[in-house]
Design an enzyme around this catalytic site. Structure first.
Site, PDB file in Angstrom:
ATOM      1  N   LYS A 147       0.808  -1.217   0.101  1.00 21.84           N
ATOM      2  CA  LYS A 147      -0.631  -0.223  -0.135  1.00 21.84           C
ATOM      3  C   LYS A 147       0.812   0.888   0.590  1.00 21.84           C
ATOM      4  O   LYS A 147       0.572   1.976  -0.551  1.00 21.84           O
ATOM      5  CB  LYS A 147      -1.142   0.097   1.581  1.00 21.84           C
ATOM      6  CG  LYS A 147      -2.044  -1.251   1.250  1.00 21.84           C
ATOM      7  CD  LYS A 147      -2.666  -1.636   2.481  1.00 21.84           C
ATOM      8  CE  LYS A 147      -2.025  -0.953   3.657  1.00 21.84           C
ATOM      9  NZ  LYS A 147      -1.134  -2.523   4.344  1.00 21.84           N
TER      10      LYS A 147
ATOM     11  N   ARG B 269      -9.618   1.362   9.372  1.00 22.68           N
ATOM     12  CA  ARG B 269      -9.184  -0.360   9.413  1.00 22.68           C
ATOM     13  C   ARG B 269      -9.950  -1.312  10.412  1.00 22.68           C
ATOM     14  O   ARG B 269      -9.254  -2.106  10.778  1.00 22.68           O
ATOM     15  CB  ARG B 269      -7.267   0.120  10.333  1.00 22.68           C
ATOM     16  CG  ARG B 269      -6.821  -0.911   9.440  1.00 22.68           C
ATOM     17  CD  ARG B 269      -5.716  -0.502   9.965  1.00 22.68           C
ATOM     18  NE  ARG B 269      -4.407  -0.992  10.368  1.00 22.68           N
ATOM     19  CZ  ARG B 269      -3.128  -0.882   9.197  1.00 22.68           C
ATOM     20  NH1 ARG B 269      -2.919   0.121   8.736  1.00 22.68           N
ATOM     21  NH2 ARG B 269      -2.008  -1.082   9.309  1.00 22.68           N
TER      22      ARG B 269
ATOM     23  N   ARG C 244      11.650  -6.098   4.741  1.00 21.07           N
ATOM     24  CA  ARG C 244      11.716  -4.784   4.474  1.00 21.07           C
ATOM     25  C   ARG C 244      12.907  -3.657   4.711  1.00 21.07           C
ATOM     26  O   ARG C 244      13.011  -3.895   5.683  1.00 21.07           O
ATOM     27  CB  ARG C 244      10.202  -3.665   4.526  1.00 21.07           C
ATOM     28  CG  ARG C 244      10.098  -2.640   4.753  1.00 21.07           C
ATOM     29  CD  ARG C 244       8.625  -2.301   4.977  1.00 21.07           C
ATOM     30  NE  ARG C 244       8.226  -2.612   6.056  1.00 21.07           N
ATOM     31  CZ  ARG C 244       6.801  -2.379   6.390  1.00 21.07           C
ATOM     32  NH1 ARG C 244       6.243  -1.874   4.732  1.00 21.07           N
ATOM     33  NH2 ARG C 244       6.259  -3.407   7.271  1.00 21.07           N
TER      34      ARG C 244
ATOM     35  N   ARG D  33      11.846  -2.071  11.159  1.00 17.14           N
ATOM     36  CA  ARG D  33      10.408  -1.606  11.788  1.00 17.14           C
ATOM     37  C   ARG D  33      10.981  -2.506  12.873  1.00 17.14           C
ATOM     38  O   ARG D  33      10.770  -3.471  12.862  1.00 17.14           O
ATOM     39  CB  ARG D  33       8.930  -1.164  11.650  1.00 17.14           C
ATOM     40  CG  ARG D  33       9.165   0.307  10.006  1.00 17.14           C
ATOM     41  CD  ARG D  33       7.984  -0.134   9.295  1.00 17.14           C
ATOM     42  NE  ARG D  33       6.835  -0.343   9.794  1.00 17.14           N
ATOM     43  CZ  ARG D  33       5.279  -0.504   9.100  1.00 17.14           C
ATOM     44  NH1 ARG D  33       5.142   0.011   8.505  1.00 17.14           N
ATOM     45  NH2 ARG D  33       4.246  -0.656   9.297  1.00 17.14           N
TER      46      ARG D  33
ATOM     47  N   ARG E   5      -0.188  -9.367  13.245  1.00  9.00           N
ATOM     48  CA  ARG E   5      -0.438  -7.925  12.739  1.00  9.00           C
ATOM     49  C   ARG E   5      -1.523  -8.643  11.579  1.00  9.00           C
ATOM     50  O   ARG E   5      -2.573  -8.150  10.802  1.00  9.00           O
ATOM     51  CB  ARG E   5      -0.083  -7.405  11.708  1.00  9.00           C
ATOM     52  CG  ARG E   5       1.379  -6.910  12.602  1.00  9.00           C
ATOM     53  CD  ARG E   5       3.118  -5.549  12.134  1.00  9.00           C
ATOM     54  NE  ARG E   5       2.205  -4.831  10.939  1.00  9.00           N
ATOM     55  CZ  ARG E   5       3.167  -5.060  10.035  1.00  9.00           C
ATOM     56  NH1 ARG E   5       4.717  -5.490  10.552  1.00  9.00           N
ATOM     57  NH2 ARG E   5       3.238  -3.321   9.228  1.00  9.00           N
TER      58      ARG E   5
END
Ligand code: AP5
Length: 219
Positions: A15, A90, A129, A162, A173
């Site tokens: 996203k 969300r 990531r 992160r 998550r």
């Protein structure tokens, strides 16, 4: 009319990557709930203090906290400019509050782009990531690496991982997404706004599909 889009989809589906590309292409502003919360946490603000434990654990920040923050962000968008909401809403209560907030401002969502992807592939994307702590640019050591290892192409700062990109937190998550966010697919389908995207394709292919949808709704 300025374009107002929502990007929906599981963590790591791309996203943020596509929000950046669509903003560059269509002159929009990206409002990423995750980036906004991480900035608040870095600054040690009241919102940051309330959000920190949820973000680190991979669970959702309370609806009232995130909704207030996002409506403030939306109100800062210059008049006549379109925007992309990345990561908000969300939950169904967040979507209802957003609808109410939009109605009172006389604006509306043009489309909700729903990024679809298998959980197994998502984990691979997330653990690889790396993000720039300064300008929020996002890379992937396996799929979309920076030109120089661990250095941001855009601003030259060091790239970091992160805190919520550890595999155990990613599992939480994903569960949180399926339980609390996935019901928004039906919510927005019912309003005729949902546009499905295969997020497992290459970043360029996903971008092409997203552009086509945006062009079809009149950007
Ligand atoms: P947030 O930051 O929004 O995280 P997320 O939704 O989990 O999404 P991600 O940022 O992980 O993934 P993305 O889909 O943007 O993927 P990306 O483009 O980076 O939220 C973090 C936390 O904040 C939440 O857990 C929660 O605690 C809190 N929060 C936020 N919003 C909230 C809300 N509304 N309510 C309550 N709490 C909230 O891509 C992932 C990786 O894949 C990157 O490395 C990228 O380079 C790579 N990649 C992207 N596309 C491709 C491709 N097509 N092929 C190969 N690699 C790709």
């Amino acid at each position: 009319m300025p374009l107002r889009l929502v990007l929906l989809g599981p963590p790591g589906a791309g996203k943020g990557t596509q929000a950046k590309r669509l903003c560059d292409r269509f002159g929009l502003i990206a409002l990423s709930s995750g980036d906004i919360l991480r900035a608040e946490i870095r600054e040690g603000s009241e919102v940051g203090k309330k959000a920190s434990q949820y973000v680190s654990a991979g669970t959702l920040v309370p609806d009232d906290v995130i909704t207030a923050v996002m409506l403030v962000g939306i109100d800062k968008v210059p008049a006549g400019k379109g925007f992309i909401l990345d990561g908000f809403p969300r939950t169904v209560p967040q979507a209802e509050s957003l609808e109410q907030g939009f109605r009172s401002r006389g604006v509306a969502i043009a489309a909700v782009l729903d990024f679809n992807m298998d959980d197994r592939d998502i984990v691979q994307r997330i653990v690889n990531r790396r993000s720039c702590g300064k300008c929020n640019a996002v890379y992937n050591v396996a799929f979309l690496p920076p030109k120089q290892p661990d250095i941001c192409d855009v601003c030259g700062s060091a790239l970091v991982q992160r805190v919520d990109d550890r595999e155990d937190v990613v599992t939480t998550r994903l569960k949180t997404y399926r339980a609390q966010t996935a019901p928004l697919v039906e919510f927005y389908r019912g309003r005729g706004l949902l546009r499905r995207i295969d997020a497992s394709a290459s970043a360029d292919a996903v971008e092409a599909a997203a552009r086509k949808i945006v062009e079809s709704i009149g950007a």
